[in-house]
Design an enzyme around this catalytic site. Structure first.
Site, PDB file in Angstrom:
ATOM      1  N   ASP A  11       0.574  -0.978   0.201  1.00 50.68           N
ATOM      2  CA  ASP A  11       0.179   0.205   0.239  1.00 50.68           C
ATOM      3  C   ASP A  11       1.201   1.179  -0.050  1.00 50.68           C
ATOM      4  O   ASP A  11       2.301   0.736   0.321  1.00 50.68           O
ATOM      5  CB  ASP A  11      -0.916  -0.142   1.147  1.00 50.68           C
ATOM      6  CG  ASP A  11      -1.435   1.204   1.719  1.00 50.68           C
ATOM      7  OD1 ASP A  11      -1.866   1.404   1.034  1.00 50.68           O
ATOM      8  OD2 ASP A  11      -1.401   2.143   2.736  1.00 50.68           O
ATOM      9  N   ASP A  13      -0.197   4.709   0.838  1.00 52.20           N
ATOM     10  CA  ASP A  13      -0.518   5.955   2.065  1.00 52.20           C
ATOM     11  C   ASP A  13      -0.056   5.386   3.430  1.00 52.20           C
ATOM     12  O   ASP A  13      -0.899   4.231   3.847  1.00 52.20           O
ATOM     13  CB  ASP A  13      -1.540   6.755   2.412  1.00 52.20           C
ATOM     14  CG  ASP A  13      -2.075   8.021   0.905  1.00 52.20           C
ATOM     15  OD1 ASP A  13      -0.740   8.733   0.926  1.00 52.20           O
ATOM     16  OD2 ASP A  13      -2.686   7.289  -0.282  1.00 52.20           O
TER      17      ASP A  13
HETATM   18  O1  M1P Z   1      -4.670   5.835  -0.254  1.00 50.93           O
HETATM   19  C1  M1P Z   1      -5.574   6.504   0.125  1.00 50.93           C
HETATM   20  C2  M1P Z   1      -6.060   7.917  -0.181  1.00 50.93           C
HETATM   21  O2  M1P Z   1      -5.381   8.392   0.449  1.00 50.93           O
HETATM   22  C3  M1P Z   1      -6.605  10.054  -0.369  1.00 50.93           C
HETATM   23  O3  M1P Z   1      -7.196  10.206   0.237  1.00 50.93           O
HETATM   24  P1  M1P Z   1      -7.153  10.951   1.064  1.00 50.93           P
HETATM   25  O4  M1P Z   1      -7.102  12.151   0.387  1.00 50.93           O
HETATM   26  O5  M1P Z   1      -8.476  11.792   1.537  1.00 50.93           O
HETATM   27  O6  M1P Z   1      -5.763  11.740   2.014  1.00 50.93           O
HETATM   28  C4  M1P Z   1      -6.917   9.516  -1.993  1.00 50.93           C
HETATM   29  O7  M1P Z   1      -6.386   9.980  -3.013  1.00 50.93           O
HETATM   30  C5  M1P Z   1      -7.863   8.453  -1.310  1.00 50.93           C
HETATM   31  O8  M1P Z   1      -9.049   8.460  -2.900  1.00 50.93           O
HETATM   32  C6  M1P Z   1      -6.842   7.005  -1.722  1.00 50.93           C
HETATM   33  O9  M1P Z   1      -7.940   5.792  -0.959  1.00 50.93           O
END
Ligand code: M1P
Length: 251
Positions: A11, A13
Site C-alpha cells: 500500500d 499512504d
Molecule cells: O491512498 C489512500 C487515499 O488517499 C487519498 O485520500 P485523502 O486525500 O483523503 O487522504 C485519496 O487519494 C483516496 O482516494 C485514497 O484512497
C-alpha cells in the site's frame, strides 16, 4: 528463497509514505534495493497521477516497479504497460452517476465545516472520490480536517447516509485517507489487483498495509486467502518488517 516465486506488494499512504506525502529518500533507496532482490508491486487507492507524484517518478512510476495498481487496481500496470482499466461510468451509467453525484453535492452544501475549499468530487476511472473539505485545501487544512473528522465523524455519518439512500447502486464506500472517501462498485476494492497477479504464478504474495482493520481500505486484501498480510504502523515500520522478513526467508 528456494523455488518460491515471491511478490512484495505495498500500500502507499501510511505504508510507504506518510498520508499523501512524498516518499522519503530513505524509503526510495530501500525500495530500489528491494526491487533488485524481489519483484515489487504498489497498490494505492489514489489515482496514478497522485501515486507518481508521491513516489517521486511522475508517470514513469509505472516503469519503476513490477506492478503499479492505482485506484485499488482498477487502473493496472505491469512493467510499465497498462494491463487493465475499469470504468465506473460504464458500470453505473450516466443517469445513476449523476443522481449520485448530485446527491453528494447537495449533502455537502448543507454541512458547515471550519473551512471549505474546492474540488469536492473527483471523478476517476474506476471510482469517485468525495471530499467534504475540498481536495484543494492546504496541508494544514487537510490535517485540521482530519482531526475535526476524528471528533465529529463527518465522513462516517456521510457514508452511512449514502448506504441508506442508495442501497441498490452496488457501491462500496471506503474511508482510506485523511479527508475523503472512495466510492466504487462492490468488489472493486484492493483485492481487484489479484486478478492480474494471480496469472503470473506467484507462490507467495506478501502484502504490507496500514489500514488493515475492518472498514480500512487494506482490509480485504490483508485477509485474502491467497495473501500473507502484514500490518504496519508507519513507513519506518514497513522497512523494519520487510528487513525481518527477508532475513527470515534467507535462513
Ligand atoms: O491512498 C489512500 C487515499 O488517499 C487519498 O485520500 P485523502 O486525500 O483523503 O487522504 C485519496 O487519494 C483516496 O482516494 C485514497 O484512497
Amino acid at each position: 528463497m528456494g523455488r518460491e516465486k515471491i511478490l512484495f506488494l505495498f500500500d502507499i499512504d501510511g505504508t510507504l509514505t506518510r498520508s499523501r506525502q512524498d516518499v522519503t529518500a530513505k524509503m526510495k533507496t530501500f525500495l530500489t534495493e528491494l526491487c533488485q532482490r524481489v519483484p515489487v508491486g504498489l497498490v494505492g487507492g489514489s489515482d496514478l497521477a497522485k501515486i507518481g507524484e508521491q513516489m517521486g517518478d511522475g508517470l514513469d512510476v509505472v516503469k519503476s516497479y513490477e506492478y503499479v495498481f492505482a485506484e485499488n487496481g482498477l487502473v493496472a500496470y505491469k512493467k510499465g504497460t497498462c494491463i487493465g482499466k475499469q470504468s465506473i461510468l460504464d458500470f453505473m451509467g450516466e443517469e445513476k452517476l449523476q443522481t449520485f453525484i448530485n446527491y453528494c453535492l447537495q449533502y455537502m452544501s448543507k454541512i458547515t465545516l471550519p473551512v471549505k475549499r474546492g474540488n469536492f468530487v473527483e471523478f476517476r476511472s474506476g471510482m469517485i472520490n468525495i471530499c467534504p473539505v475540498g481536495r484543494s485545501c492546504s496541508q494544514k487544512e487537510r490535517d485540521d480536517f482530519c482531526n475535526y473528522d476524528k471528533e465529529h465523524k463527518m465522513r462516517e455519518t456521510f457514508v452511512n447516509d449514502l448506504r441508506k439512500k442508495f442501497p441498490d447502486l452496488g457501491l462500496t464506500f471506503s474511508i482510506g485517507g485523511q479527508i475523503s472517501f472512495d466510492c466504487f462498485p462492490t468488489g472493486w476494492d484492493k483485492t481487484f489487483c489479484l486478478k492480474y497477479i494471480q496469472k503470473d504464478g506467484y507462490t507467495k504474495i506478501h502484502f504490507f498495509g496500514d489500514k488493515t482493520f475492518p472498514g480500512g481500505n487494506d482490509y480485504e486484501l490483508f485477509i485474502h486467502k491467497d495473501v500473507i498480510g502484514h500490518s504496519v504502523t508507519s513507513p519506518d515500520d514497513t522497512i523494519e518488517q520487510v528487513k525481518s522478513l527477508l532475513a527470515e526467508m534467507e535462513k
